[in-house]
Design a protein around this motif. Structure first.
Motif, PDB file in Angstrom:
ATOM      1  N   SER A 133       0.812  -1.224   0.000  1.00  0.00           N
ATOM      2  CA  SER A 133       0.000   0.000   0.000  1.00  0.00           C
ATOM      3  C   SER A 133       0.843   1.272   0.000  1.00  0.00           C
ATOM      4  N   GLU A 145      -3.777   2.981  -9.895  1.00  0.00           N
ATOM      5  CA  GLU A 145      -4.118   4.402 -10.033  1.00  0.00           C
ATOM      6  C   GLU A 145      -3.051   5.252  -9.357  1.00  0.00           C
ATOM      7  N   LYS A 146      -2.719   4.828  -8.154  1.00  0.00           N
ATOM      8  CA  LYS A 146      -1.711   5.552  -7.379  1.00  0.00           C
ATOM      9  C   LYS A 146      -0.352   5.490  -8.089  1.00  0.00           C
ATOM     10  N   TRP A 147      -0.093   4.378  -8.785  1.00  0.00           N
ATOM     11  CA  TRP A 147       1.183   4.255  -9.496  1.00  0.00           C
ATOM     12  C   TRP A 147       1.225   5.109 -10.768  1.00  0.00           C
ATOM     13  N   SER A 157      -9.072   9.456  -0.032  1.00  0.00           N
ATOM     14  CA  SER A 157      -8.313   8.540  -0.894  1.00  0.00           C
ATOM     15  C   SER A 157      -8.919   8.476  -2.290  1.00  0.00           C
ATOM     16  N   ASP A 158     -10.235   8.625  -2.381  1.00  0.00           N
ATOM     17  CA  ASP A 158     -10.929   8.363  -3.644  1.00  0.00           C
ATOM     18  C   ASP A 158     -11.278   9.600  -4.443  1.00  0.00           C
ATOM     19  N   ASN A 176      -2.261  -0.553  -6.054  1.00  0.00           N
ATOM     20  CA  ASN A 176      -3.236   0.348  -6.644  1.00  0.00           C
ATOM     21  C   ASN A 176      -2.608   1.010  -7.869  1.00  0.00           C
ATOM     22  N   ASN A 235       4.638   3.505  -4.777  1.00  0.00           N
ATOM     23  CA  ASN A 235       4.209   4.593  -5.648  1.00  0.00           C
ATOM     24  C   ASN A 235       4.437   4.329  -7.132  1.00  0.00           C
TER      25      ASN A 235
END
Ligand SMILES: [Zn+2]
Length: 546
Positions: free
Chosen positions: A99, A132-134, A409-410, A130, A102
């Protein structure tokens, strides 16, 4: 003389004098009977850990057997998290955690190191990725993992629990080929040739999940102990466990039987079958001095926004050929809710998209005519609600069980998935209160950290840990400090039929409290996030000192 002495001893053994304990010199804060804030300077509880008295400012200190100096610290009720996955918190603490990564490269490096550090593990299991986060712009693939760990199966859960990522060996063990069809309510992500690419969404997760070796009972006990430490460390003394399996229940029972169960668990069975196996004819009684009860059942109506599984009324703005993945038809939902309600089980329905929320709100309206009385129909997440449906939250005793940390977060992802115009009912805490609805707050840990102080900070600010966005995201949906505290204490207890037992520091309730270094009703969001928890007490016993 001897007889007299024996008689006196017998009297002592038979009826011990009630030994009251006073914690004095505290700056006590609790939500009261009517939702008001009650302040006090001392708390008295009896041998059974039940509160007998509050000492008000200026009142004389009562005569008691034991006195504990609170040293001017702030006393709060033990925090209650209305939506966690207890065993997942524990297993997460024992498995690879992605989590904090990155980029895909960073994640792959972590997988490589974990595999190297754990040569004895037949499967490499982890969670928290995730894409998206990457900023990857695509799902990761089996090939990405094969390059790092080719010789052992790898199986990694996405941060939202709604997708898993496998390497080729894991897919091979599960017999997955290009011919494997998508199951109902699930999706296998495929490459240009139609071959499984490595990611499995919602109901497709079980295709591989079923061949992952089951943890042993001692692994479960270990995971539970970890989960409990994590929760206590955040000042959480009670939780609603959303999706208790039969083996989870057995784990909690073992902990209860051996005296290792500290936190209080309001359990919601994972589906109707588990509900019947655990509860039999109805919800269980409270066990182990109000530490464990099966209250009802958790049902899944749709997936999550991140993996585009949430069921929307209109197509996804960033993938116009999908509305999401409904996991139950309206008829199936009514049948399952009805099956639970007829035996007095409470229902907690996972609904994230606006179409799913409409479905469950309509089902509640319909079922309320047959199943009247105090039902407390729970909707878990209630993230995206069509404004035309909001008023339905004010009816039939519906409870919106929401997770403030999901909002920060979203927020970027929600904007991408829905577009600006469809966000009016997104994470709409204030609107739900305004129509007379009830809120219970939680974290969805391990999806988010089980930190109620971070949750309260978001609830009152709609800003993240960096104070962004400035002024708050759709700040009209913030709640007051008092409402935020109630959401993580009294209202979370109410949502689990636990009011009067715990959640408030009032006579008759369990003495579950925290000693902390600041008052969340007087602190800024960033100060609330920095709250230092000095002591945690449950049932009048100190269970954690920092
Ligand atoms: Zn959850």
């Amino acid at each position: 003389m001897l007889r007299k002495l024996l008689a006196a001893t017998a009297a002592l053994v038979g009826a011990p004098a009630a030994a009251d304990t006073l914690v004095y010199d505290v700056d006590g804060v609790t939500i009261g009977e009517k939702g008001e804030v009650v302040r006090f300077t001392g708390l008295v509880f009896d041998d059974d850990g039940i509160i007998t008295d509050l000492v008000e400012r200026g009142e004389e200190r009562p005569e008691v057997d034991y006195a504990v100096d609170g040293k001017g610290q702030v006393m709060l009720p033990g925090m209650i998290d209305a939506h966690v996955h207890v065993m997942d918190i524990g297993f997460a603490a024992l498995t690879l955690d992605l989590s904090d990564t990155n980029s895909l490269d960073e994640a792959l490096e972590k997988v490589r190191r974990f595999a190297q550090d754990n040569p004895g593990r037949p499967w490499i299991l982890g969670r928290g990725w995730n894409q998206e986060k990457w900023g990857l712009g695509r799902f990761p693939t089996a090939a990405d993992l094969d390059a790092i760990v080719p010789d052992r199966p790898v199986w990694l859960e996405r941060a939202d629990n709604h997708a898993n990522w496998a390497n080729s060996l894991a897919m091979e063990r599960a017999g997955i080929t290009a011919d494997t069809p998508d199951p109902q309510g699930g999706r296998i992500i495929r490459d240009a040739q139609g071959a499984p690419a490595g990611v499995f969404v919602d109901n497709a997760i079980a295709l591989v999940g079923k061949v992952v070796p089951e943890p042993r009972p001692e692994d479960r006990d270990n995971a539970f102990a970890q989960a409990q430490q994590v929760l206590l460390g955040y000042g959480v003394t009670a939780v609603a466990d959303m999706g208790t399996s039969v083996v989870d229940w057995m784990t909690y029972r073992r902990a209860g039987d051996t005296g290792a169960l500290r936190i209080r668990i309001m359990a919601y069975a994972r589906g109707v079958e588990a509900m019947e196996l655990i509860g039999g004819p109805g919800p269980t009684p409270w066990l182990y001095d109000d530490r464990l009860r099966l209250a009802g059942v958790k049902l899944y109506l749709d997936g999550a926004l991140g993996s585009r599984g949430a069921k929307l009324k209109e197509p996804y703005a960033d993938e116009p050929d999908t509305h999401g993945l409904p996991l139950l038809t309206p008829t199936q939902l009514r049948n399952l809710m009805s099956r639970a309600a007829m035996d007095g089980f409470q229902t907690a329905v996972h609904a994230i998209g606006d179409a799913a929320n409409e479905d469950v709100l309509l089902a509640i309206e319909e079922l309320s005519t047959s199943y009247d009385g105090d039902r407390r129909w729970r909707i878990e997440h209630a993230q995206i609600v069509d404004p035309v449906d909001l008023a339905r939250f004010g009816k039939h005793g519906a409870i919106a069980s929401m997770q403030p940390l999901h909002q920060t977060s979203d927020m970027m992802m929600a904007e991408a998935r829905l577009g600006e115009d469809r966000l009016a009912g997104a994470y709409a805490w204030r609107s739900i209160l305004d129509v007379g609805g009830r809120l219970a707050f939680g974290s969805d840990a391990p999806v988010e950290p089980a930190d109620p102080f971070a949750g309260m900070a978001v609830a009152i600010s709609r800003t993240d840990a960096n104070g962004k966005p400035f002024g708050g995201w759709r700040a009209e949906e913030t709640v007051s400090r008092e409402q935020a505290l109630a959401g993580f204490t009294a209202d979370a207890a109410y949502a689990g039929f636990a009011e009067g037992r715990f959640g408030r520091l009032l006579p008759g309730e369990r003495a579950d409290f925290l000693l902390v270094d600041r008052d969340p009703l007087l602190a800024s969001p960033s100060e609330i996030r920095e709250t230092r928890i000095n002591e945690v007490w449950i049932g009048g016993q100190r269970v954690l000192t920092k």
